[in-house]
Design an enzyme around this catalytic site. Structure first.
Site, mmCIF file in Angstrom:
data_model
loop_
_atom_site.group_PDB
_atom_site.id
_atom_site.type_symbol
_atom_site.label_atom_id
_atom_site.label_comp_id
_atom_site.label_asym_id
_atom_site.label_seq_id
_atom_site.Cartn_x
_atom_site.Cartn_y
_atom_site.Cartn_z
ATOM 1 N N SER A 71 17.585 -30.827 8.823
ATOM 2 C CA SER A 71 17.144 -30.049 7.595
ATOM 3 C C SER A 71 15.765 -29.717 7.454
ATOM 4 C CB SER A 71 17.228 -31.163 6.721
ATOM 5 O OG SER A 71 18.616 -31.848 6.612
ATOM 6 N N ASN A 151 29.828 -27.107 7.809
ATOM 7 C CA ASN A 151 29.978 -28.383 8.424
ATOM 8 C C ASN A 151 31.594 -29.459 7.314
ATOM 9 O OD1 ASN A 151 28.399 -27.619 6.431
ATOM 10 N ND2 ASN A 151 28.496 -29.262 5.590
ATOM 11 N N GLN A 179 26.055 -26.525 13.553
ATOM 12 C CA GLN A 179 27.258 -27.533 13.608
ATOM 13 C C GLN A 179 28.154 -26.529 15.337
ATOM 14 O OE1 GLN A 179 29.981 -29.339 12.630
ATOM 15 N NE2 GLN A 179 28.142 -31.118 11.157
ATOM 16 N N SER A 199 20.502 -29.566 15.780
ATOM 17 C CA SER A 199 20.189 -30.780 15.218
ATOM 18 C C SER A 199 20.873 -31.277 16.573
ATOM 19 C CB SER A 199 20.851 -30.985 13.260
ATOM 20 O OG SER A 199 20.656 -32.491 14.046
ATOM 21 N N HIS A 201 22.193 -34.556 16.522
ATOM 22 C CA HIS A 201 22.941 -35.604 16.169
ATOM 23 C C HIS A 201 24.472 -35.417 16.884
ATOM 24 C CE1 HIS A 201 23.344 -36.296 12.347
ATOM 25 N NE2 HIS A 201 22.148 -35.362 12.468
ATOM 26 N N THR A 237 3.341 -36.264 15.796
ATOM 27 C CA THR A 237 3.116 -36.732 17.306
ATOM 28 C C THR A 237 4.411 -36.481 17.739
ATOM 29 O OG1 THR A 237 0.968 -38.254 17.473
ATOM 30 C CG2 THR A 237 3.369 -38.573 19.445
ATOM 31 N N CYS A 324 30.455 -37.722 -3.869
ATOM 32 C CA CYS A 324 30.727 -39.255 -4.055
ATOM 33 C C CYS A 324 29.134 -40.000 -4.100
ATOM 34 C CB CYS A 324 32.288 -40.371 -4.324
ATOM 35 S SG CYS A 324 32.784 -39.963 -5.809
HETATM 36 C C1 LIG Z 1 24.167 -32.137 9.692
HETATM 37 C C2 LIG Z 1 23.900 -30.868 9.462
HETATM 38 C C3 LIG Z 1 22.502 -30.479 9.041
HETATM 39 C C4 LIG Z 1 21.477 -31.466 8.366
HETATM 40 O O1 LIG Z 1 21.034 -31.577 9.519
HETATM 41 P P1 LIG Z 1 19.937 -32.734 10.342
HETATM 42 O O2 LIG Z 1 19.828 -33.199 11.485
HETATM 43 O O3 LIG Z 1 21.316 -34.376 9.615
HETATM 44 O O4 LIG Z 1 18.981 -33.020 9.660
HETATM 45 C C5 LIG Z 1 22.161 -29.380 8.406
HETATM 46 N N1 LIG Z 1 23.578 -28.038 8.716
HETATM 47 C C6 LIG Z 1 24.773 -28.462 8.257
HETATM 48 C C7 LIG Z 1 25.880 -27.328 9.025
HETATM 49 C C8 LIG Z 1 24.778 -29.900 8.779
HETATM 50 O O5 LIG Z 1 26.188 -29.704 9.662
#
Ligand SMILES: *Cc1c(COP(=O)(O)O)cnc(C)c1O
Length: 395
Positions: A71, A151, A179, A199, A201, A237, A324
């Site tokens: 994000s 996503n 993604q 990202s 995660h 930091t 939702c």
């Molecule tokens: C998960 C996702 C984000 C946001 O990433 P975060 O690290 O959770 O802020 C942005 N764009 C897409 C396409 C995502 O799947």
């Protein structure tokens, strides 16, 4: 059987990433800006991670800026291009209707500040058309932002062609590749990308770590004022352990990518075939130009939320397109953009397989979904209207 089928929401931290992170949470906890050796150890770890990430993306280390996630990287990329555009008298941006909210809401903010945004359609297959994109670019266009892969429905956009057009027309091109990175081939040079968000995660790294690639020569606007970290482009930091874990996870994901993708594509297609056998159902998004792990279906006559809860009772974690969770009753903007009407869009299910998926898991998902859909239709007033002919089936 517990099946985690929501890998587009987040992924399990890789064991290797965790092991590489631990020393920076325990003994090497110094501040990377400190001059003594405990701090410099953390600094070296960050720069090593930057080099690893740059190599995985075919970029150079100076082009990688660490952020708190996808994000933040999306916000920073778009606001940078908007600022550069404003200085050059260019305040038009091209995007599409199925971007992540991190992109759409940043653009909405710019719209309120006087920028003009063109939202390209994505048609039934969930993919933008190159000729429509090219036609949308104007003299005053300062940015094209189109995601690498969606996503929700997993569709993959023609990023390389989009990048080539942008380069030809002298317009900056940003892609939200959250993604895509670690899952499908991404090469910032060959794909003609100026800025890219990723990202950790989403590729088995830790939450709260991400990066923004910005091609050499693009001066990033800072979002956060403060210290001079990240060459003054991102104060605060550094998340040392997060950055180290992200690099380890990306390196692992990239080296296993081909084998995982091949396996997952076969499992994905088995799952699609199984779910398509449920009457009055339909796959959302292109059947081929989609992420290896993504399956997204609509089932007529049911509510996605009920489906999710009952699947959870059967040990399956999945997701629905209905929004939702975000406090709104509107169905997903992505499903509406591919032409699903409200009633149908409400009955959606997203399953995103993990690297550990196998045929047993897939067959259990098919069985459970089929059971639950039949059960829910048993007392759905919409389904009764459909079966008694009061309403017409759409799917
Ligand atoms: C998960 C996702 C984000 C946001 O990433 P975060 O690290 O959770 O802020 C942005 N764009 C897409 C396409 C995502 O799947």
């Amino acid at each position: 059987m517990n099946i985690y089928a929501d890998n587009a929401a987040t992924t399990k931290l890789s064991r290797k990433a965790l092991e590489e992170m631990l020393p920076y949470l325990e003994e090497s906890y110094g501040n990377p800006s400190s001059l003594y050796s405990l701090g410099q150890k953390a600094r070296e770890a960050i720069e090593k991670a930057r080099a690893v990430i740059a190599r995985c993306m075919c970029a150079s280390a100076r082009e990688i800026t660490f952020t708190s996630g996808g994000s933040e990287a999306d916000n920073q990329a778009i606001l940078t291009a908007a600022e550069l555009g404003r200085k050059a008298g260019k305040k038009h941006i091209v995007t599409d209707l199925i971007e992540h909210h991190a992109v759409l809401r940043t653009l909405a903010k710019l719209e309120r500040e006087g920028y003009e945004i063109t939202y390209l359609p994505v048609h039934e297959n969930g993919i933008v058309r190159i000729e429509e994109l090219e036609a949308a670019i104007r003299e005053d266009t300062c940015l094209v932002t189109v995601m690498y892969a969606n996503n929700e429905i997993g569709t993959i956009q023609p990023v390389r062609e989009i990048g080539a057009i942008c380069r030809k027309r002298g317009v900056l091109f940003h892609t939200d590749a959250v993604q895509a990175v670690g899952h499908i081939p991404v090469n910032v040079a060959e794909d003609n990308i100026d800025m890219l968000s990723a990202s950790a995660h989403k590729f088995h790294g830790p939450k709260g770590a991400g990066f923004l690639y910005a091609r050499k020569g693009i001066r990033l606007s800072g979002l956060i004022e403060g210290g001079a970290q990240e060459r003054g482009k991102r104060a605060g930091t550094e998340n040392v352990a997060g950055i180290v874990g992200m690099a380890a996870a990306l390196e692992e994901a990239v080296s296993n990518r081909e084998a995982n993708a091949e396996k997952l594509t076969a499992l994905r297609d088995r799952l699609i075939k199984g779910l398509a056998a449920i009457p009055h159902s339909a796959l959302n998004g292109d059947a081929e130009k989609r992420l290896p792990s993504n399956v997204n279906f609509c089932f007529e006559g049911i509510e996605g939320e009920s489906l999710l809860l009952l699947l959870d009772d059967r040990g399956i974690s999945a997701s629905s397109g209905s929004a939702c969770t975000s406090g709104s009753l509107d169905p997903s903007h992505v499903l509406l953009a591919i032409g699903r009407v409200h009633d149908v869009a409400h009955g959606s299910l997203r399953l995103t397989l993990g690297d550990d998926a196998d045929e047993t898991q897939v067959d259990e998902i098919i069985r459970a979904t089929s059971d639950v859909v039949t059960y829910l239709r048993g007392f759905s007033p919409i389904w009764r209207d459909l079966t008694t002919g009061k309403k017409e089936f759409i799917l």
